[in-house]
Design a protein around this motif. Structure first.
Motif, PDB file in Angstrom:
ATOM      1  N   LEU A 103       0.789  -1.142   0.007  1.00 26.08           N
ATOM      2  CA  LEU A 103       0.170   0.092   0.157  1.00 26.08           C
ATOM      3  C   LEU A 103       1.002   1.368   0.006  1.00 26.08           C
ATOM      4  CD1 LEU A 103      -2.775  -1.219   2.785  1.00 26.08           C
ATOM      5  CD2 LEU A 103      -2.560  -1.550   0.301  1.00 26.08           C
ATOM      6  N   LEU A 104       0.547   2.311  -0.758  1.00 22.37           N
ATOM      7  CA  LEU A 104       1.361   3.557  -0.868  1.00 22.37           C
ATOM      8  C   LEU A 104       0.585   4.583  -0.782  1.00 22.37           C
ATOM      9  CD1 LEU A 104       2.919   2.582  -4.533  1.00 22.37           C
ATOM     10  CD2 LEU A 104       3.739   1.864  -2.384  1.00 22.37           C
ATOM     11  N   GLY A 105       1.179   5.735  -0.168  1.00 21.00           N
ATOM     12  CA  GLY A 105       0.533   6.855   0.264  1.00 21.00           C
ATOM     13  C   GLY A 105       1.519   8.126   0.225  1.00 21.00           C
ATOM     14  N   GLY A 106       0.763   9.173   0.578  1.00 15.61           N
ATOM     15  CA  GLY A 106       1.465  10.669   0.618  1.00 15.61           C
ATOM     16  C   GLY A 106       1.905  11.069   2.124  1.00 15.61           C
ATOM     17  N   ASP A 107       1.950  12.348   2.107  1.00 17.59           N
ATOM     18  CA  ASP A 107       2.373  12.825   3.553  1.00 17.59           C
ATOM     19  C   ASP A 107       1.131  12.758   4.447  1.00 17.59           C
ATOM     20  OD1 ASP A 107       1.004  14.709   1.848  1.00 17.59           O
ATOM     21  OD2 ASP A 107       1.844  16.145   2.985  1.00 17.59           O
ATOM     22  N   GLY A 108       0.055  12.680   4.118  1.00 15.36           N
ATOM     23  CA  GLY A 108      -1.482  12.301   5.109  1.00 15.36           C
ATOM     24  C   GLY A 108      -1.260  11.083   5.763  1.00 15.36           C
ATOM     25  N   TRP A 109      -0.531  10.266   5.641  1.00 14.61           N
ATOM     26  CA  TRP A 109       0.100   9.175   6.442  1.00 14.61           C
ATOM     27  C   TRP A 109       0.806   9.591   7.632  1.00 14.61           C
ATOM     28  CZ3 TRP A 109       1.092   3.835   3.893  1.00 14.61           C
ATOM     29  CH2 TRP A 109       0.108   3.384   2.835  1.00 14.61           C
ATOM     30  N   GLU A 110       1.566  10.513   7.617  1.00 17.43           N
ATOM     31  CA  GLU A 110       2.629  10.509   8.699  1.00 17.43           C
ATOM     32  C   GLU A 110       1.881  10.846  10.105  1.00 17.43           C
ATOM     33  OE1 GLU A 110       5.967  12.953   8.106  1.00 17.43           O
ATOM     34  OE2 GLU A 110       6.814  12.173   9.805  1.00 17.43           O
ATOM     35  N   SER A 111       1.566  10.227  10.789  1.00 15.15           N
ATOM     36  CA  SER A 111       1.128  10.243  12.172  1.00 15.15           C
ATOM     37  C   SER A 111       1.184   9.068  12.951  1.00 15.15           C
ATOM     38  CB  SER A 111      -0.181  10.744  12.126  1.00 15.15           C
ATOM     39  OG  SER A 111      -0.832  10.777  13.663  1.00 15.15           O
ATOM     40  N   GLN A 112       1.507   9.156  14.265  1.00 14.28           N
ATOM     41  CA  GLN A 112       1.899   8.092  15.082  1.00 14.28           C
ATOM     42  C   GLN A 112       0.475   7.283  15.219  1.00 14.28           C
ATOM     43  OE1 GLN A 112       4.502   6.603  16.426  1.00 14.28           O
ATOM     44  NE2 GLN A 112       3.264   4.927  16.956  1.00 14.28           N
ATOM     45  N   THR A 113      -0.496   7.944  15.106  1.00 11.89           N
ATOM     46  CA  THR A 113      -1.956   7.336  15.076  1.00 11.89           C
ATOM     47  C   THR A 113      -2.127   6.118  13.854  1.00 11.89           C
ATOM     48  OG1 THR A 113      -2.802   9.437  15.820  1.00 11.89           O
ATOM     49  CG2 THR A 113      -4.458   7.822  15.182  1.00 11.89           C
ATOM     50  N   LEU A 114      -1.306   6.434  12.778  1.00 11.26           N
ATOM     51  CA  LEU A 114      -1.313   5.377  11.748  1.00 11.26           C
ATOM     52  C   LEU A 114      -1.023   3.964  12.255  1.00 11.26           C
ATOM     53  CD1 LEU A 114      -1.745   4.766   8.483  1.00 11.26           C
ATOM     54  CD2 LEU A 114       0.933   4.885   8.765  1.00 11.26           C
ATOM     55  N   VAL A 115       0.106   4.111  13.107  1.00 14.12           N
ATOM     56  CA  VAL A 115       0.584   2.918  13.619  1.00 14.12           C
ATOM     57  C   VAL A 115      -0.099   2.429  15.017  1.00 14.12           C
ATOM     58  CG1 VAL A 115       2.584   1.709  14.756  1.00 14.12           C
ATOM     59  CG2 VAL A 115       2.960   3.314  12.943  1.00 14.12           C
ATOM     60  N   ASP A 116      -0.451   3.292  15.756  1.00 11.73           N
ATOM     61  CA  ASP A 116      -1.272   3.050  16.898  1.00 11.73           C
ATOM     62  C   ASP A 116      -2.655   2.358  16.536  1.00 11.73           C
ATOM     63  OD1 ASP A 116       0.594   4.291  18.519  1.00 11.73           O
ATOM     64  OD2 ASP A 116      -0.611   6.138  18.648  1.00 11.73           O
ATOM     65  N   ILE A 117      -3.355   2.859  15.495  1.00  9.29           N
ATOM     66  CA  ILE A 117      -4.546   2.084  14.927  1.00  9.29           C
ATOM     67  C   ILE A 117      -4.175   0.990  14.005  1.00  9.29           C
ATOM     68  CG2 ILE A 117      -6.829   2.375  13.657  1.00  9.29           C
ATOM     69  CD1 ILE A 117      -6.863   5.198  14.627  1.00  9.29           C
ATOM     70  N   GLY A 118      -3.360   1.143  13.141  1.00  8.34           N
ATOM     71  CA  GLY A 118      -3.211   0.027  12.011  1.00  8.34           C
ATOM     72  C   GLY A 118      -2.255  -1.253  12.626  1.00  8.34           C
ATOM     73  N   LYS A 119      -1.507  -1.038  13.650  1.00  6.77           N
ATOM     74  CA  LYS A 119      -0.518  -1.930  14.098  1.00  6.77           C
ATOM     75  C   LYS A 119       0.221  -2.576  12.957  1.00  6.77           C
ATOM     76  CE  LYS A 119      -2.768  -2.260  18.859  1.00  6.77           C
ATOM     77  NZ  LYS A 119      -3.778  -0.865  18.667  1.00  6.77           N
ATOM     78  N   ASP A 120       0.093  -3.969  12.922  1.00  5.52           N
ATOM     79  CA  ASP A 120       0.879  -4.795  11.973  1.00  5.52           C
ATOM     80  C   ASP A 120       0.003  -4.982  10.579  1.00  5.52           C
ATOM     81  OD1 ASP A 120      -1.560  -6.314  12.806  1.00  5.52           O
ATOM     82  OD2 ASP A 120      -0.471  -8.201  12.710  1.00  5.52           O
ATOM     83  N   ALA A 121      -1.014  -4.248  10.561  1.00  6.43           N
ATOM     84  CA  ALA A 121      -1.461  -4.164   9.221  1.00  6.43           C
ATOM     85  C   ALA A 121      -0.959  -3.111   8.407  1.00  6.43           C
ATOM     86  CB  ALA A 121      -3.067  -3.827   9.317  1.00  6.43           C
ATOM     87  N   VAL A 122      -0.436  -2.271   9.042  1.00  9.77           N
ATOM     88  CA  VAL A 122       0.273  -1.055   8.119  1.00  9.77           C
ATOM     89  C   VAL A 122       1.973  -1.145   8.036  1.00  9.77           C
ATOM     90  CG1 VAL A 122      -1.194   0.777   8.752  1.00  9.77           C
ATOM     91  CG2 VAL A 122       0.708   0.324  10.223  1.00  9.77           C
ATOM     92  N   GLU A 123       2.261  -2.495   8.304  1.00  9.64           N
ATOM     93  CA  GLU A 123       3.726  -2.878   8.421  1.00  9.64           C
ATOM     94  C   GLU A 123       4.202  -3.083   7.018  1.00  9.64           C
ATOM     95  OE1 GLU A 123       6.763  -3.449  10.433  1.00  9.64           O
ATOM     96  OE2 GLU A 123       5.612  -2.139  11.809  1.00  9.64           O
ATOM     97  N   GLY A 124       5.208  -2.482   6.623  1.00  7.47           N
ATOM     98  CA  GLY A 124       5.843  -2.658   5.434  1.00  7.47           C
ATOM     99  C   GLY A 124       5.463  -1.827   4.368  1.00  7.47           C
ATOM    100  N   HIS A 125       4.380  -0.970   4.698  1.00  5.43           N
ATOM    101  CA  HIS A 125       3.910   0.062   3.431  1.00  5.43           C
ATOM    102  C   HIS A 125       4.576   1.172   3.605  1.00  5.43           C
ATOM    103  CE1 HIS A 125       0.992  -3.016   2.953  1.00  5.43           C
ATOM    104  NE2 HIS A 125       0.292  -2.997   4.111  1.00  5.43           N
ATOM    105  N   TYR A 126       4.369   2.022   2.385  1.00  4.30           N
ATOM    106  CA  TYR A 126       5.195   3.173   2.050  1.00  4.30           C
ATOM    107  C   TYR A 126       4.472   4.204   1.749  1.00  4.30           C
ATOM    108  CZ  TYR A 126       7.899  -0.923   0.449  1.00  4.30           C
ATOM    109  OH  TYR A 126       8.734  -2.063   0.438  1.00  4.30           O
ATOM    110  N   PHE A 127       5.145   5.540   2.123  1.00  5.54           N
ATOM    111  CA  PHE A 127       4.665   6.946   1.880  1.00  5.54           C
ATOM    112  C   PHE A 127       5.652   8.041   1.647  1.00  5.54           C
ATOM    113  CE2 PHE A 127       4.987   8.856   6.062  1.00  5.54           C
ATOM    114  CZ  PHE A 127       5.260   7.718   6.766  1.00  5.54           C
TER     115      PHE A 127
END
Length: 381
Positions: free
Chosen positions: A252-276
């Motif tokens: 999964l790819l994205g832009g600067d709208g991804w950059e927040s600790q909340t992305l990891v806090d909510i997504g946990k292992d589901a966001v691992e390995g993705h790029y922005f």
């Protein structure tokens, strides 16, 4: 005698009124008033809080060093609550009631687009820290930004998908309520097509939705090599969780709208390995950036500054640099000085202001790795 006394009183009242108005415009003779509007609460609050903290740190440093033009700056901050309609209210208040000489804000493109016409019509320079949609500065010649724009960011991620990930077929999942998301999606698609890639699926969502499984099922059926999601961190985290539940394991790819600790806090292992893509990395900073990181951590209880904090900091110093070169806070002169910026040493990298009042500067690509944002590469314009 009575007539003379009446004239004297009228003259005195007029002088007093002029004195009050003079003090209201830009502050008293001893201070310079600068307005800020940010999403301090609401669904994108981490962005607003970060940009505000960076801005506040810069103002505190500037005042500790003697201010600008020999005067301290007083920052007046308003919360737009991440809501449509509020940016117009608070920016009208900052300009008409408080009499600020410039506006810093907003991070989100939609909210900057709402406020920009008010600043433009008032002749008050407005500097967005992080609104990347090209339309923001198209509002007029008083509107600036210290971040790169989406045509560049979209192209960066299209090149990364094609050249680094070797993705030939991609899907795009767009937030149709967001000018930022729609703009970034457009430029990413154009980049992919120029590189010979294929857009095999285009699906939409509404920011704030909770169920994305219908669209993700359609995306999976199209069998892409990667999915571009130009959204904000909360929606992206939920999308990543549901994508994983559906067995959609491609990047999964994205832009600067991804950059927040909340992305990891909510997504946990589901966001691992993705790029922005984003504006800077604490792992690849200049000496100026490293000094900022240390100062920010000291000021905010060892908190590590993200890109929004760095851009908020840059926006305040960019304004002060313009005031210094203009030698005044007068709107037209300040506008011209900001527009003439050629080599400004920002925390997020050296930048220049082009003829459209956009910052020309590099981007970085990060990967979510072990719950953190790992620096991969810097991409110059």
């Amino acid at each position: 005698m009575h007539t003379l006394r009446r004239h004297f009183l009228l003259f005195g009242a007029t002088a007093a009124l002029l004195a009050v108005l003079t003090q209201c415009k830009g502050g008293s003779s001893d201070t310079i008033l600068v307005g800020e509007f940010a999403s301090l609460t609401g669904k994108e609050a981490t962005f607003g809080v970060s940009s505000h903290e960076g801005t506040l740190l810069a103002i505190e440093e500037i005042n500790a060093a003697g201010g600008v033009l020999g005067k301290p700056i007083k920052l007046i901050t308003e919360d737009d609550q991440s809501k449509a309609g509020e940016p117009a209210n608070v920016v009208n208040k900052l300009i008409s009631k408080d009499g600020v000489i410039a506006i810093l804000g907003e991070v989100a493109s939609s909210r900057s687009l709402e406020a920009a016409p008010i600043a433009q019509q008032s002749g008050i320079p407005m500097i967005s820290p992080a609104s990347t949609n090209p339309k923001v500065t198209e509002v007029g010649d008083y509107i600036f930004r210290v971040c790169f724009i989406d045509p560049f960011q979209g192209t960066v991620m299209a090149n990364f998908a094609t050249n680094t990930l070797k993705a030939k077929k991609v899907a795009v999942f767009t937030d149709v309520k967001s000018d930022y998301s729609k703009g970034l999606a457009q430029f990413f698609k154009e980049g992919i097509k120029k590189l010979g890639g294929e857009i095999v699926a285009e699906l939409d969502f509404n920011g704030g939705d909770k169920d994305f499984k219908g669209q993700l099922t359609a995306i999976k059926s199209a069998n892409p090599d990667a999915v571009f999601i130009p959204g904000y961190y909360t929606d992206v985290a939920l999308i990543a969780i549901q994508a994983k539940q559906l067995g959609l394991t491609i990047p999964l790819l994205g832009g600067d709208g991804w950059e927040s600790q909340t992305l990891v806090d909510i997504g946990k292992d589901a966001v691992e390995g993705h790029y922005f893509s984003t504006h800077y990395s604490t792992e690849a900073g200049s000496p100026k950036a490293l000094a900022f990181i240390e100062a920010y951590k000291k000021r905010f209880n060892n908190k590590v500054p993200d890109a929004m904090a760095a851009l908020g900091y840059d926006s305040a110093y960019f304004l002060v640099d313009g005031i210094t070169r203009a030698g005044t806070t007068d709107g037209p002169a300040l506008r011209d000085a900001l527009a003439a910026t050629k080599e400004f040493e920002a925390v997020t990298g050296k930048m220049a202001i082009n003829e459209k009042r956009d910052a020309v500067k590099a981007a970085v690509i990060l990967q979510v790795k072990d719950g953190k944002f790992k620096f991969l590469e810097t991409v110059a314009p």
